[in-house]
Motif scaffolding. Structure first.
Motif, mmCIF file in Angstrom:
data_model
loop_
_atom_site.group_PDB
_atom_site.id
_atom_site.type_symbol
_atom_site.label_atom_id
_atom_site.label_comp_id
_atom_site.label_asym_id
_atom_site.label_seq_id
_atom_site.Cartn_x
_atom_site.Cartn_y
_atom_site.Cartn_z
ATOM 1 N N ASN A 198 3.006 8.727 1.475
ATOM 2 C CA ASN A 198 1.343 8.337 1.331
ATOM 3 C C ASN A 198 1.557 7.002 0.229
ATOM 4 O O ASN A 198 0.295 6.775 -0.548
ATOM 5 N N CYS A 199 2.613 6.614 0.011
ATOM 6 C CA CYS A 199 2.709 5.434 -0.870
ATOM 7 C C CYS A 199 2.551 4.166 -0.215
ATOM 8 O O CYS A 199 3.037 3.830 0.757
ATOM 9 N N ALA A 200 1.615 3.273 -0.905
ATOM 10 C CA ALA A 200 1.195 1.934 -0.492
ATOM 11 C C ALA A 200 2.471 1.074 -0.729
ATOM 12 O O ALA A 200 2.587 0.914 -1.877
ATOM 13 N N VAL A 201 2.855 0.263 0.224
ATOM 14 C CA VAL A 201 4.033 -0.756 -0.104
ATOM 15 C C VAL A 201 3.668 -1.998 0.034
ATOM 16 O O VAL A 201 3.090 -2.391 1.448
ATOM 17 N N SER A 202 3.948 -3.000 -0.862
ATOM 18 C CA SER A 202 3.829 -4.441 -0.490
ATOM 19 C C SER A 202 5.050 -5.302 -0.982
ATOM 20 O O SER A 202 5.613 -4.759 -1.866
ATOM 21 N N ASN A 203 5.143 -6.358 -0.713
ATOM 22 C CA ASN A 203 6.338 -7.306 -1.084
ATOM 23 C C ASN A 203 5.735 -8.391 -2.139
ATOM 24 O O ASN A 203 4.460 -8.837 -1.781
ATOM 25 N N PHE A 204 6.258 -8.835 -3.077
ATOM 26 C CA PHE A 204 5.884 -9.941 -4.146
ATOM 27 C C PHE A 204 7.147 -10.834 -3.916
ATOM 28 O O PHE A 204 8.171 -10.635 -4.596
ATOM 29 N N LYS A 205 7.102 -11.918 -3.106
ATOM 30 C CA LYS A 205 8.200 -12.770 -2.894
ATOM 31 C C LYS A 205 8.232 -14.041 -3.602
ATOM 32 O O LYS A 205 9.404 -14.709 -3.850
ATOM 33 N N GLU A 206 7.180 -14.580 -3.900
ATOM 34 C CA GLU A 206 6.797 -15.974 -4.383
ATOM 35 C C GLU A 206 6.325 -15.604 -5.974
ATOM 36 O O GLU A 206 5.057 -15.405 -6.010
ATOM 37 N N PHE A 207 6.867 -16.162 -7.010
ATOM 38 C CA PHE A 207 6.396 -15.987 -8.359
ATOM 39 C C PHE A 207 7.308 -16.901 -9.059
ATOM 40 O O PHE A 207 8.228 -17.313 -8.899
ATOM 41 N N ASP A 208 6.699 -17.244 -10.392
ATOM 42 C CA ASP A 208 7.103 -18.098 -11.449
ATOM 43 C C ASP A 208 7.922 -17.077 -12.228
ATOM 44 O O ASP A 208 7.189 -16.523 -13.212
ATOM 45 N N ALA A 209 9.157 -17.134 -12.205
ATOM 46 C CA ALA A 209 9.864 -16.130 -13.062
ATOM 47 C C ALA A 209 9.693 -16.340 -14.394
ATOM 48 O O ALA A 209 9.524 -15.400 -15.172
ATOM 49 N N GLU A 210 9.701 -17.556 -14.931
ATOM 50 C CA GLU A 210 9.526 -17.654 -16.301
ATOM 51 C C GLU A 210 8.416 -17.396 -16.993
ATOM 52 O O GLU A 210 8.338 -16.764 -17.968
ATOM 53 N N ALA A 211 7.292 -17.735 -16.202
ATOM 54 C CA ALA A 211 5.801 -17.217 -16.785
ATOM 55 C C ALA A 211 5.768 -15.862 -16.919
ATOM 56 O O ALA A 211 5.248 -15.134 -17.570
ATOM 57 N N ILE A 212 6.275 -15.061 -15.825
ATOM 58 C CA ILE A 212 6.131 -13.685 -15.654
ATOM 59 C C ILE A 212 6.933 -13.108 -16.802
ATOM 60 O O ILE A 212 6.495 -11.857 -17.321
ATOM 61 N N THR A 213 8.075 -13.334 -16.921
ATOM 62 C CA THR A 213 9.059 -12.415 -17.868
ATOM 63 C C THR A 213 8.505 -12.625 -19.339
ATOM 64 O O THR A 213 8.823 -12.092 -20.011
ATOM 65 N N GLY A 214 7.447 -13.549 -19.361
ATOM 66 C CA GLY A 214 7.114 -13.720 -20.952
ATOM 67 C C GLY A 214 5.708 -12.868 -21.076
ATOM 68 O O GLY A 214 5.362 -12.496 -22.302
ATOM 69 N N LEU A 215 5.389 -12.229 -20.128
ATOM 70 C CA LEU A 215 4.347 -11.106 -20.312
ATOM 71 C C LEU A 215 4.392 -9.780 -20.855
ATOM 72 O O LEU A 215 3.776 -9.432 -21.979
ATOM 73 N N PRO A 216 5.739 -9.398 -21.097
ATOM 74 C CA PRO A 216 6.094 -7.962 -21.723
ATOM 75 C C PRO A 216 5.797 -8.165 -23.200
ATOM 76 O O PRO A 216 5.457 -7.512 -24.010
ATOM 77 N N GLY A 217 6.334 -9.430 -23.479
ATOM 78 C CA GLY A 217 6.082 -9.561 -24.972
ATOM 79 C C GLY A 217 4.854 -9.744 -25.716
ATOM 80 O O GLY A 217 4.477 -9.377 -26.717
ATOM 81 N N ARG A 218 3.800 -9.930 -24.902
ATOM 82 C CA ARG A 218 2.234 -9.761 -25.182
ATOM 83 C C ARG A 218 1.844 -8.379 -25.302
ATOM 84 O O ARG A 218 0.809 -8.106 -26.026
ATOM 85 N N HIS A 219 2.582 -7.462 -24.629
ATOM 86 C CA HIS A 219 2.021 -6.088 -24.713
ATOM 87 C C HIS A 219 2.948 -4.979 -25.635
ATOM 88 O O HIS A 219 2.266 -4.185 -26.063
#
Length: 864
Positions: A198-219
C-alpha cells in the motif's frame, strides 16, 4: 496550450503543466473541477459522472467535479488509492476582480503528507520516507508530518539493503521517495511489492544537491545533524519534498532522531511478522497481536509510542529497569494510577493538532480540543507528585501546564464552534469590543424586522403579510395574491410565486444594506481574530510538542501497568550473565484467545553453559511453535520494560531475535517454500551473534528426508560451534536428538503426550528428553480424515518402522518416559496432595483419597 483556449482553460493548462503527477482540483465557484485525463481518472475512481464543457472553437473537453465543502471525502478516497492531489484555489475575491480570477496551487496532498484526521491512522505513524545511496552507504530519512517526528539512519557494506528493508517494514511508510539510483533496485522493488503493497513509490532523480543539503540546518540543531553526506542528502530531499507539497515553513519539524541500533534489540522483518508483534499476518491489523494485548493507552500519542517501544526494545539494562520501576510503582498505587488514567482519557491527539496549527488548517474545534487536553495537566502534576521512582518524578517535573494558552482559548473560542471558519460563531461574547458592537446591530435587526412587519400589517390591513429573507433576493415583504389589491404604491414587485408576490421598499432596502454589511463584517472579523489566536499558539509549538511526548510516555507506562495487573504479569529480573530463566511462562496472546481451557505454562532455561541449544521434538499441533514464539515474545516484552506472563523470570538482554517459523513461498520472485526457508536461515547464520536468540521451526521440510535431516543437523552444529547463540530448535527428525550426546550444551526436550489405546492427548508440557514418535496419523485422525484411510496409513507405518527401526536408543526413551511420568504426576496431582489436611481427615476419607489418587496416577501412566 492552444490559441483557441478560453482564458480559464489557458490558466488551467498552465497550472496543470506544473503538476503533471497530481490530479488537479481546480476551484470554480463552489466546486473543484477536473478536466481531461484527470477527469477521466477521477470519474472512474470516485464513481462520479463524467461530463464535458466548451473548451473553445466548439471543442468539448472531459470534465467532472465535486462540491468544495465535501471535497475532503473525495480526496481521501483518491489518496487511499495511491494518487496525489493538487489543490488549486482562487486567491482573489471574484467580486473585486476584473477578468479571470487568479488561482494558485496552495498545497499538494500525497499519501505521506496528509493531515486530515479522516486519512490518518490514530495509533500508527504516517511516514514519508526518502532513500538515497552514495557509494557503499545507503541512507533513509523519514518524517511523520502529522506529528513532527523526523529520523534518519544509515547503513554500510554489502548487507545494507536487507537492513534498510527491515527498517522500512518497521516504519511501514505511506509514501516512499527514491532519490537517484539504488544498487539492487530489483531486490528493493520485490520487497516493496511483497511487504509494502500500500506504499506509494516515486522517484526523485533531478535535484540541486547543494541547495537541498542546506535545508536540514534550517530545521534542526547543529548537534543533531549527521556528518554523513548521504544522510544529509536524504534529509534535504525529504524536507524539500515536504516544503514543495505543503507550501509552509514547517517549523514544527524541529527535532531529529538518529536511529542507533546499538541501543536497541533488532527485530528483522521475518521476526516482526512471525511473532505478530504489532501487526497480525491475517490482515495486518492490531487484533491478536502483542500490541493488541498490551494496549490500554488512553491517548493516540501513547498508542503510537507503545507500538514504537515494541518494535524497538531496549538493550541497556539500566533503562529497562527504569521503566520497570515506574510500572511497579504504578501497580503499587492503583488509586493514583486510576486518577492518572482518568485525566489522560480527556486528552486529544494534540500532537497532530499542533501540526494543523502550524500549517494553518486547524479549526476552532481543534483549538477547543487543545485547550481541554492542556487543561488536565495540573491534575497530572498533582498525581505524579505522589510517586518516587526516577522516571515518574522526571515526568512530573517535565510537564508544563501552558496555562496562558488554556486561558486564551477559553476566553476567546466558543465551546461548541462550527467546523467551518467562514460561517461565524467562533468567538465568544465580551472578547472583542468591535465584534460585540456588530453583533448588537445584528441582534437589533431582528427586533427591527418584527417591528416593521407589525407596522406594515397595521398600515395595509394585510394580516398575512410577512417579511422574509433569502440569499438571492435579500429581504422582502410577501403578500398573498388574494390581498394584492391592498398593496401600497410604494411597494416594488420583486418576485412572483404561485400563491404570493414578493416586494421591496426603499426603507427595507436601506435596512438590508446596513444589516448584511454588519453580518459580513462579523464573519470576516471572527476569522481574523481566530487566525490571530491560532498564530499566537505557533510560538509555543516546540514546548507543547515536548509536553505531548511526556504525556505519551506517561500513558504508555500506565498502559503496561494496567496490562500487568489485569493478566497477572510478573516483573522479570534483568541480568547481564547471558541466562534466560522463565518459570511457568505463558504465551501473552494465545492465553487471551483461550475461552474454554486454561493455558498450560512451561519453563525455559537457556544459557551459555549446558543449556545453549534446546532441541524440541514432538507431534504436530502439540504446541512446539507456540512455546518457542512464547519464549521470544517474553524476552521481547522484558526488554521493552514490560512485566511478563510468568511466575518468575531472569532475562539477560539479547541483541537480536531471529525466527524461522512456518511455511511460505514467494511467488513474486519465483521462490519455493524451501528456497524461502533456506534464504531466511542464511540471513540468520550471517547476522546472529552469541548475544542473539534464535528460534528455528522444522528446518529442512521442503526437500527429501535425508537432505532435510542433513541440513537441519548441520545448522544446529554450525550455531553450536561457531555462533553460540541461545537457540530453540523444533524438529520432527528424531535422529537429531543424538546431538545431545556430542554437545554438552545441547539439551533434548519434547512435548508431553498421553496415549490411551489409539487415542492421544496433547498435554502442552515441555519436558526433558526426546520424543520417540511424531503422532502424525493421530493428528490426521483428529483432522477428520476417513477411517479407512487412517487404518491404511497405520499399516503402512508399521511396515516402515519394521524395516527402518528408529535411531533413538531405548534407554533414552525409557529415561524420557520416566521423566515424563514424574513430571505429569507432579503437575496433575500435586495440587490435590497439597490440599489434604492430614491431621483432620478420618481413616475412611484417607482410604478414599488414596484410591482416587492411585486411579489418577494409573491413568497418567497409561495403565488404565
Amino acid at each position: 496550450m492552444s490559441a483557441n483556449d478560453t482564458p480559464m482553460m489557458a490558466q488551467y493548462k498552465n497550472i496543470k503543466s506544473q503538476h503533471q503527477d497530481e490530479i488537479l482540483f481546480f476551484r470554480l465557484g463552489d466546486f473543484y473541477e477536473m478536466f481531461f485525463t484527470d477527469a477521466e481518472i477521477a470519474s472512474r475512481e470516485l464513481e462520479i459522472t463524467l461530463t464535458s464543457r466548451e473548451g473553445g472553437q466548439n471543442m468539448r473537453i472531459p470534465m467532472c467535479g465535486v462540491p468544495y465543502h465535501a471535497a475532503e471525502n473525495y480526496i481521501a478516497r483518491l489518496i487511499n488509492k495511491g494518487f496525489k492531489v493538487a489543490i488549486c484555489e482562487q486567491v482573489e475575491d471574484p467580486k473585486q476582480t476584473k477578468g479571470i480570477v487568479r488561482r494558485e496551487v496552495i498545497k499538494v496532498i500525497t499519501p505521506g503528507t496528509v493531515l486530515s484526521e479522516t486519512l490518518l491512522p490514530d495509533q500508527s505513524n504516517n511516514y514519508l520516507t526518502v532513500i538515497a545511496e552514495r557509494g557503499t552507504t545507503l541512507c533513509l530519512a523519514a518524517a511523520d508530518i502529522s506529528t513532527g517526528e523526523c529520523l534518519w539512519v544509515g547503513y554500510e557494506g554489502i548487507n545494507r539493503l536487507p537492513a534498510l528493508c527491515d527498517q522500512l517494514y518497521r516504519l511501514m511508510p505511506a509514501e516512499l521517495v527514491i532519490a537517484g539510483e539504488i544498487a539492487n533496485d530489483g531486490e528493493l522493488k520485490a520487497f516493496i511489492n511483497s511487504r509494502l503493497a500500500n506504499c506509494a513509490v516515486s522517484n526523485f532523480k533531478e535535484f540541486d544537491a547543494e541547495a537541498i543539503t542546506g535545508l536540514p540546518g534550517r530545521h534542526f540543531a547543529a548537534e543533531e545533524l549527521p556528518d554523513c553526506q548521504c544522510a544529509q542528502l536524504s534529509l534535504g530531499i525529504l524536507l524539500f519534498y515536504l516544503h514543495q507539497t505543503l507550501k509552509n515553513d514547517l517549523s514544527h519539524l524541529n527535532r531529529l532522531t538518529h536511529l542507533n541500533f546499538a541501543d536497541s534489540l533488532v527485530l528483522d522483518t521475518s521476526t516482526l511478522r512471525n511473532l505478530e508483534v504489532t501487526r497480525n499476518m491475517r490482515d495486518g491489523g492490531k487484533k491478536e497481536t502483542l500490541l493488541g494485548v498490551l494496549d490500554y493507552t488512553s491517548t493516540a500519542m501513547g498508542g503510537r509510542l507503545l507500538k514504537n517501544w515494541l518494535e524497538y526494545p531496549l538493550m541497556h539494562a539500566g533503562r529497562i529497569m527504569e521503566r520497570q520501576d515506574a510500572i511497579a510503582e504504578l501497580l503499587d498505587q492503583p488509586a493514583e494510577r486510576q486518577l492518572v488514567k482518568t485525566a489522560l482519557s480527556a486528552v486529544y491527539d494534540f500532537e497532530r493538532i499542533l501540526t494543523r496549527v502550524e500549517v494553518g488548517t486547524a479549526n476552532a474545534r481543534d483549538l477547543i480540543a487543545l485547550k481541554d487536553s492542556l487543561a488536565v495537566i495540573p491534575a497530572l502534576q498533582n498525581s505524579l507528585a505522589n510517586f518516587r521512582t526516577a522516571l515518574l518524578t522526571q515526568l512530573g517535573t517535565a510537564l508544563t501546564d501552558h496555562s496562558s494558552i488554556v486561558r486564551l482559548i477559553d476566553a476567546a473560542i466558543t465551546e461548541t464552534p462550527p467546523i467551518s471558519l467562514r460561517d461565524g460563531g467562533l468567538i465568544k461574547e465580551n472578547y472583542h469590543a468591535e465584534l460585540d458592537e456588530l453583533r448588537s446591530i445584528a441582534r437589533d435587526s431582528r427586533e427591527w424586522i418584527q417591528s416593521l412587519e407589525a407596522r406594515e400589517r397595521e398600515r395595509t390591513g394585510i394580516k398575512s403579510l410577512k417579511i422574509g429573507y433569502n440569499k438571492v433576493f435579500g429581504y422582502y415583504l410577501e403578500v398573498t395574491h388574494s390581498n394584492s389589491s391592498a398593496v401600497p404604491v410604494n411597494y416594488v414587485r420583486k418576485q412572483t410565486l404561485a400563491n404570493a408576490e414578493r416586494y421591496i421598499t426603499p426603507e427595507l432596502k436601506d435596512f438590508e444594506t446596513k444589516v448584511l454589511g454588519a453580518q459580513e463584517k462579523i464573519v470576516s472579523l471572527e476569522y481574523v481574530l481566530f487566525s490571530e489566536i491560532r498564530d499566537s499558539i505557533k510560538s509555543d509549538i516546540r514546548q507543547i510538542q515536548q509536553t505531548a511526548r511526556q504525556i505519551a510516555l506517561l500513558d504508555t507506562l500506565v498502559s503496561l501497568s494496567e496490562a500487568a495487573e489485569r493478566y497477572n504479569y510478573a516483573r522479570p529480573q534483568i541480568r547481564t550473565n547471558g541466562a534466560i530463566l522463565i518459570k511457568d511462562g505463558r504465551h501473552p496472546v494465545v492465553e487471551r484467545l483461550l475461552q474454554r481451557e486454561l493455558f498450560v505454562p512451561n519453563d525455559t532455561l537457556l544459557d551459555h553453559h549446558e543449556n545453549e541449544v534446546m532441541v524440541i521434538t514432538g507431534p504436530n499441533m502439540a504446541g512446539k511453535s507456540t512455546y518457542m514464539r512464547q519464549v521470544a515474545l517474553l524476552v521481547l516484552m522484558a526488554q521493552t520494560g514490560s512485566f511478563i506472563p510468568a511466575r518468575e523470570a531472569v532475562i539477560s538482554p539479547v541483541d537480536r531475535i531471529f525466527t524461522r517459523v512456518g511455511a511460505s513461498d514467494d511467488l513474486s520472485t519465483g521462490q519455493s517454500t524451501f528456497m524461502v526457508e533456506m534464504n531466511e536461515v542464511a540471513q540468520i547464520l550471517k547476522y546472529a551473534t552469541a548475544k542473539s536468540l534464535i528460534v528455528l521451526d522444522e528446518i529442512g521440510r521442503g526437500t527429501s528426508t535425508f537432505d532435510g535431516m542433513s541440513i537441519a543437523r548441520a545448522v544446529i552444529e554450525y550455531i553450536n560451534e561457531r555462533i553460540k547463540a541461545k537457540t530453540l530448535f523444533a524438529t520432527h527428525y528424531h535422529e537429531l536428538t543424538e546431538l545431545a550426546d556430542y554437545g554438552r550444551n545441547i539439551k533434548n526436550y519434547s512435548v508431553a503426550v498421553k496415549e490411551r489405546g489409539r487415542d492421544v492427548v496433547f498435554l502442552r508440557r515441555i519436558v526433558p528428553g526426546g520424543a520417540d514418535k511424531s503422532y502424525g496419523i493421530h493428528v490426521a485422525q483428529l483432522a477428520g480424515l476417513p477411517k479407512k484411510l487412517i487404518d491404511r496409513a497405520s499399516r503402512i507405518l508399521a511396515e516402515l518402522e519394521q524395516n527402518h527401526p528408529p535411531a533413538v536408543r531405548q534407554p533414552q526413551v525409557e529415561q524420557t518416559a520416566a521423566t515424563l511420568s514424574s513430571s505429569l504426576f507432579e503437575s496433575a496431582l500435586a495440587a490435590d496432595l497439597l490440599a489434604i489436611d492430614v491431621l483432620s481427615i478420618t481413616p475412611l476419607e484417607a482410604l478414599n483419597i488414596l484410591y482416587r489418587l492411585q486411579t489418577e496416577a494409573r491413568k497418567e501412566s497409561g495403565q488404565l
